[in-house]
Motif scaffolding. Structure first.
Motif, mmCIF file in Angstrom:
data_model
loop_
_atom_site.group_PDB
_atom_site.id
_atom_site.type_symbol
_atom_site.label_atom_id
_atom_site.label_comp_id
_atom_site.label_asym_id
_atom_site.label_seq_id
_atom_site.Cartn_x
_atom_site.Cartn_y
_atom_site.Cartn_z
ATOM 1 N N SER A 57 -1.203 -5.659 2.131
ATOM 2 C CA SER A 57 -1.337 -4.674 1.067
ATOM 3 C C SER A 57 -0.050 -4.613 0.245
ATOM 4 C CB SER A 57 -1.630 -3.291 1.658
ATOM 5 O OG SER A 57 -0.464 -2.736 2.229
ATOM 6 N N ASP A 104 1.926 -1.480 -7.941
ATOM 7 C CA ASP A 104 0.739 -1.426 -7.078
ATOM 8 C C ASP A 104 1.049 -0.695 -5.771
ATOM 9 O OD1 ASP A 104 -0.641 -2.830 -8.988
ATOM 10 O OD2 ASP A 104 -0.486 -4.769 -7.973
ATOM 11 N N ASN A 116 1.019 2.992 -6.414
ATOM 12 C CA ASN A 116 -0.366 3.451 -6.555
ATOM 13 C C ASN A 116 -1.020 3.628 -5.189
ATOM 14 O OD1 ASN A 116 -0.327 3.519 -9.354
ATOM 15 N ND2 ASN A 116 -1.061 1.420 -9.576
ATOM 16 N N GLU A 117 -0.782 2.656 -4.305
ATOM 17 C CA GLU A 117 -1.352 2.740 -2.952
ATOM 18 C C GLU A 117 -0.757 3.920 -2.196
ATOM 19 O OE1 GLU A 117 -1.569 0.077 1.173
ATOM 20 O OE2 GLU A 117 -0.985 -0.880 -0.720
ATOM 21 N N TRP A 118 0.538 4.117 -2.341
ATOM 22 C CA TRP A 118 1.203 5.230 -1.651
ATOM 23 C C TRP A 118 0.651 6.569 -2.150
ATOM 24 C CZ3 TRP A 118 4.395 9.267 -3.328
ATOM 25 C CH2 TRP A 118 5.059 9.963 -2.312
ATOM 26 N N GLU A 119 0.448 6.704 -3.449
ATOM 27 C CA GLU A 119 -0.098 7.944 -3.997
ATOM 28 C C GLU A 119 -1.518 8.186 -3.494
ATOM 29 O OE1 GLU A 119 0.954 9.644 -7.845
ATOM 30 O OE2 GLU A 119 1.586 7.627 -8.414
ATOM 31 N N GLN A 120 -2.300 7.128 -3.365
ATOM 32 C CA GLN A 120 -3.649 7.281 -2.825
ATOM 33 C C GLN A 120 -3.607 7.773 -1.380
ATOM 34 O OE1 GLN A 120 -5.652 3.524 -3.361
ATOM 35 N NE2 GLN A 120 -5.504 3.606 -5.584
ATOM 36 N N GLU A 121 -2.643 7.271 -0.611
ATOM 37 C CA GLU A 121 -2.476 7.736 0.768
ATOM 38 C C GLU A 121 -2.141 9.218 0.799
ATOM 39 O OE1 GLU A 121 0.391 5.554 2.963
ATOM 40 O OE2 GLU A 121 -0.889 3.795 3.250
ATOM 41 N N GLN A 122 -1.227 9.640 -0.080
ATOM 42 C CA GLN A 122 -0.843 11.047 -0.119
ATOM 43 C C GLN A 122 -2.036 11.905 -0.533
ATOM 44 O OE1 GLN A 122 2.415 11.610 1.006
ATOM 45 N NE2 GLN A 122 2.102 9.406 1.254
ATOM 46 N N ASP A 123 -2.820 11.402 -1.471
ATOM 47 C CA ASP A 123 -3.981 12.135 -1.953
ATOM 48 C C ASP A 123 -5.019 12.301 -0.845
ATOM 49 O OD1 ASP A 123 -5.580 13.325 -4.051
ATOM 50 O OD2 ASP A 123 -6.807 11.536 -3.959
ATOM 51 N N GLN A 124 -5.250 11.234 -0.089
ATOM 52 C CA GLN A 124 -6.254 11.277 0.979
ATOM 53 C C GLN A 124 -5.815 12.148 2.147
ATOM 54 O OE1 GLN A 124 -6.873 7.145 1.880
ATOM 55 N NE2 GLN A 124 -7.917 6.725 -0.052
ATOM 56 N N TYR A 140 3.457 16.135 -1.284
ATOM 57 C CA TYR A 140 2.938 15.557 -2.526
ATOM 58 C C TYR A 140 2.327 16.647 -3.407
ATOM 59 C CZ TYR A 140 0.273 12.331 -5.523
ATOM 60 O OH TYR A 140 -0.237 11.627 -6.575
#
Length: 262
Positions: free
Chosen positions: A53, A89, A92-100, A106
């Motif tokens: 990833s 990228d 972006n992946e890290w932000e998605q992890e924080q969001d989930q 965050y």
């Protein structure tokens, strides 16, 4: 004809078996990510990033040491430009992890973003001036800024205390701490300082975390710096002069790494 029918049935049977096998594999993988708690409840593991990833690959990068003292804002520019896409990228992946995960660092204590960021008196005066632009409302904003009668500031320098609320400061620090702990390498903040980060969505090696960029751009730049700067210096700030900005933080912790950051 009978032979053709048998062959067709065999083909359908093979396809059905393959589909069942795939479904079983999918279910077994899903079950492997779920555990049963002591109370019988189920919870999902937060799986680590795949080795391939962007986030995992970005974490393996070794950022070049910041050491230049002249023209240092361009130091190692080739490295940051080479890895710009990977780093974007990864963020972006890290932000998605924080969001989930619903990370409090965050989102802050209020997931709906209701944190009072600016000095409430200043915020109210700014809102009133935006809604009703009059000389009276402009004067009200000016009255909140001071040049200090005791320990006066240099000519042309205006200050307001506090600019940010304690919760606003805590919000900024929380976001910066979370970004620093992400494992994604970042470049030096400017040519004079080595420790800190650039806050920008369009600079290679900067921190493009959306809530952080929005706080800086919307709350500080758009609501305070631009309108107040134009108000105090109308003869110096012309149309388009203050559109661009460069936002960064500087970290001082008293260590040897701070040498050159004074």
């Amino acid at each position: 004809m009978m032979t053709t029918t048998r062959q067709l049935l065999k083909t359908i049977l093979r396809i059905a078996i393959a589909v069942v096998a795939m479904l079983n594999l999918t279910v077994s993988r899903a079950e492997s990510s779920i555990d049963e708690g002591d109370d019988g409840s189920c919870f999902h593991h937060e799986s680590p990033p795949s080795p391939s990833s962007p986030l995992a690959r970005a974490r393996t990068l070794t950022a070049p040491l910041a050491s230049d003292t002249q023209n240092a804002e361009f130091e190692h520019a080739a490295f940051w430009e080479e890895h710009e896409t990977l780093l974007r990228d990864a963020w972006n992946e890290w932000e998605q992890e924080q969001d989930q995960s619903g990370s409090s660092s965050y989102y802050g204590d209020d997931p709906d973003g209701g944190v009072s960021f600016l000095n409430p008196t200043l915020s109210t005066a700014l809102n009133e001036a935006f809604d009703h632009p009059t000389l009276e409302n402009e004067s009200r904003i000016k009255s909140l800024w001071t040049t200090r009668k005791e320990n006066p500031l240099p000519r042309g320098v205006h200050a307001i205390e506090p600019l940010l609320t304690p919760s606003g400061i805590a919000r900024l620090r929380s976001l910066l701490d979370a970004a620093s702990a992400s494992g994604v390498p970042t470049r030096r903040p400017n040519g004079m300082n080595r420790n800190g980060v650039i806050i920008d969505a369009n600079v290679a090696g900067a921190v493009p975390v959306a809530p952080l960029v929005e706080l800086v751009e919307e709350e500080l730049i758009r609501r305070v710096v631009q309108p107040v700067g134009r108000m105090f210096f109308p003869d110096r700030v012309g149309c388009g002069d203050d559109v661009d900005y460069f936002a960064f933080t500087i970290r001082y912790d008293g260590s040897d790494d701070d040498v050159g950051d004074q």
